[in-house]
Design a protein around this motif. Structure first.
Motif, mmCIF file in Angstrom:
data_model
loop_
_atom_site.group_PDB
_atom_site.id
_atom_site.type_symbol
_atom_site.label_atom_id
_atom_site.label_comp_id
_atom_site.label_asym_id
_atom_site.label_seq_id
_atom_site.Cartn_x
_atom_site.Cartn_y
_atom_site.Cartn_z
ATOM 1 N N LEU A 5 0.910 -1.374 -0.138
ATOM 2 C CA LEU A 5 0.048 0.108 0.225
ATOM 3 C C LEU A 5 0.801 1.109 -0.016
ATOM 4 N N LEU A 6 0.977 2.076 -1.033
ATOM 5 C CA LEU A 6 1.729 3.117 -1.082
ATOM 6 C C LEU A 6 1.343 4.440 -0.526
ATOM 7 N N SER A 7 0.193 4.863 -0.723
ATOM 8 C CA SER A 7 -0.445 6.040 -0.260
ATOM 9 C C SER A 7 -1.883 6.217 -0.457
ATOM 10 N N CYS A 8 -2.463 7.091 0.135
ATOM 11 C CA CYS A 8 -4.075 7.481 0.095
ATOM 12 C C CYS A 8 -4.238 8.597 -0.254
ATOM 13 N N ASP A 9 -4.650 8.915 -1.473
ATOM 14 C CA ASP A 9 -5.071 10.212 -2.191
ATOM 15 C C ASP A 9 -6.276 10.825 -1.749
ATOM 16 N N ALA A 10 -7.227 10.279 -0.716
ATOM 17 C CA ALA A 10 -8.464 10.851 -0.574
ATOM 18 C C ALA A 10 -8.202 12.219 -0.095
ATOM 19 N N GLN A 11 -9.429 12.996 -0.414
ATOM 20 C CA GLN A 11 -9.237 14.439 0.400
ATOM 21 C C GLN A 11 -9.276 14.388 1.984
ATOM 22 N N ARG A 12 -10.176 13.680 2.474
ATOM 23 C CA ARG A 12 -10.201 13.298 3.873
ATOM 24 C C ARG A 12 -10.425 12.001 3.918
ATOM 25 N N PRO A 13 -9.160 11.020 4.381
ATOM 26 C CA PRO A 13 -9.445 9.891 4.275
ATOM 27 C C PRO A 13 -10.157 9.426 5.454
ATOM 28 N N ASP A 14 -11.021 8.240 5.700
ATOM 29 C CA ASP A 14 -11.661 7.609 6.663
ATOM 30 C C ASP A 14 -10.998 6.490 7.332
ATOM 31 N N ARG A 15 -10.229 6.886 8.327
ATOM 32 C CA ARG A 15 -9.099 5.962 9.098
ATOM 33 C C ARG A 15 -10.108 4.786 9.488
ATOM 34 N N ARG A 16 -11.340 4.825 9.872
ATOM 35 C CA ARG A 16 -12.052 3.714 10.265
ATOM 36 C C ARG A 16 -12.262 2.869 9.225
ATOM 37 N N ALA A 17 -12.513 3.320 8.127
ATOM 38 C CA ALA A 17 -12.991 2.478 6.588
ATOM 39 C C ALA A 17 -11.593 1.849 6.190
ATOM 40 N N ILE A 18 -10.677 2.574 6.315
ATOM 41 C CA ILE A 18 -9.414 1.968 5.743
ATOM 42 C C ILE A 18 -8.766 0.976 6.712
ATOM 43 N N SER A 19 -8.685 1.041 7.939
ATOM 44 C CA SER A 19 -8.718 0.132 9.094
ATOM 45 C C SER A 19 -9.434 -1.371 8.511
ATOM 46 N N LYS A 20 -10.638 -1.003 8.855
ATOM 47 C CA LYS A 20 -11.565 -2.057 8.534
ATOM 48 C C LYS A 20 -11.253 -2.757 7.055
ATOM 49 N N CYS A 21 -11.068 -2.262 6.190
ATOM 50 C CA CYS A 21 -10.789 -2.699 4.893
ATOM 51 C C CYS A 21 -9.412 -3.524 5.081
ATOM 52 N N ILE A 22 -8.274 -3.062 5.634
ATOM 53 C CA ILE A 22 -7.155 -3.917 5.966
ATOM 54 C C ILE A 22 -7.479 -5.165 6.643
ATOM 55 N N VAL A 23 -8.213 -4.761 7.698
ATOM 56 C CA VAL A 23 -8.631 -6.164 8.465
ATOM 57 C C VAL A 23 -9.367 -7.398 7.766
ATOM 58 N N GLU A 24 -10.332 -6.987 6.671
ATOM 59 C CA GLU A 24 -11.182 -7.715 6.008
ATOM 60 C C GLU A 24 -10.344 -8.251 4.799
ATOM 61 N N ILE A 25 -9.550 -7.750 4.199
ATOM 62 C CA ILE A 25 -8.820 -8.242 2.935
ATOM 63 C C ILE A 25 -7.310 -8.938 3.387
ATOM 64 N N SER A 26 -6.958 -8.922 4.508
ATOM 65 C CA SER A 26 -5.655 -9.474 4.713
ATOM 66 C C SER A 26 -5.902 -10.657 5.512
ATOM 67 N N LEU A 27 -4.626 -11.560 5.590
ATOM 68 C CA LEU A 27 -4.643 -12.876 6.043
ATOM 69 C C LEU A 27 -4.752 -12.812 7.559
ATOM 70 N N SER A 28 -3.680 -11.980 8.100
ATOM 71 C CA SER A 28 -3.641 -12.253 9.551
ATOM 72 C C SER A 28 -3.398 -10.843 10.234
ATOM 73 N N VAL A 29 -4.326 -10.022 10.044
ATOM 74 C CA VAL A 29 -4.224 -8.746 10.795
ATOM 75 C C VAL A 29 -5.173 -8.328 11.765
ATOM 76 N N SER A 30 -4.845 -8.031 12.969
ATOM 77 C CA SER A 30 -5.975 -7.856 13.920
ATOM 78 C C SER A 30 -6.466 -6.268 13.764
ATOM 79 N N ASP A 31 -7.199 -6.060 14.726
ATOM 80 C CA ASP A 31 -7.811 -4.736 14.494
ATOM 81 C C ASP A 31 -6.746 -3.426 14.993
ATOM 82 N N SER A 32 -6.056 -4.056 16.037
ATOM 83 C CA SER A 32 -4.973 -3.024 16.603
ATOM 84 C C SER A 32 -3.813 -2.718 15.739
#
Length: 74
Positions: A5-32
């Motif tokens: 993951l290189l960068s986020c180009d969103a005007q106002r990035p949604d931290r919660r949505a990005i974090s949730k997305c990482i948890v859902e798509i990755s093999l072994s990443v916890s919420d923290s």
């Protein structure tokens, strides 16, 4: 499949949505850990994660929807 993951180009990035997305798509990443990776990404540093291969197409679409630039490592 591993992606960088290189960068986020969103005007106002949604931290919660990005974090949730990482948890859902990755093999072994916890919420923290996802919260930490999100902070690192939004500070401008690249983050490596391993995707669950069975849903890699939808995972890449989810990243594009959040305006996250990525590169496929392998």
């Amino acid at each position: 499949m591993k992606i960088n993951l290189l960068s986020c180009d969103a005007q106002r990035p949604d931290r919660r949505a990005i974090s949730k997305c990482i948890v859902e798509i990755s093999l072994s990443v916890s919420d923290s850990l996802a919260n930490e990776l999100t902070d690192i990404l939004l500070e401008g540093d690249a983050v490596d994660i391993e995707l669950n291969d069975k849903n890699s197409g939808s995972a890449l679409r989810a990243l594009r929807k959040l305006d996250i630039d990525y590169e496929i490592i392998d």
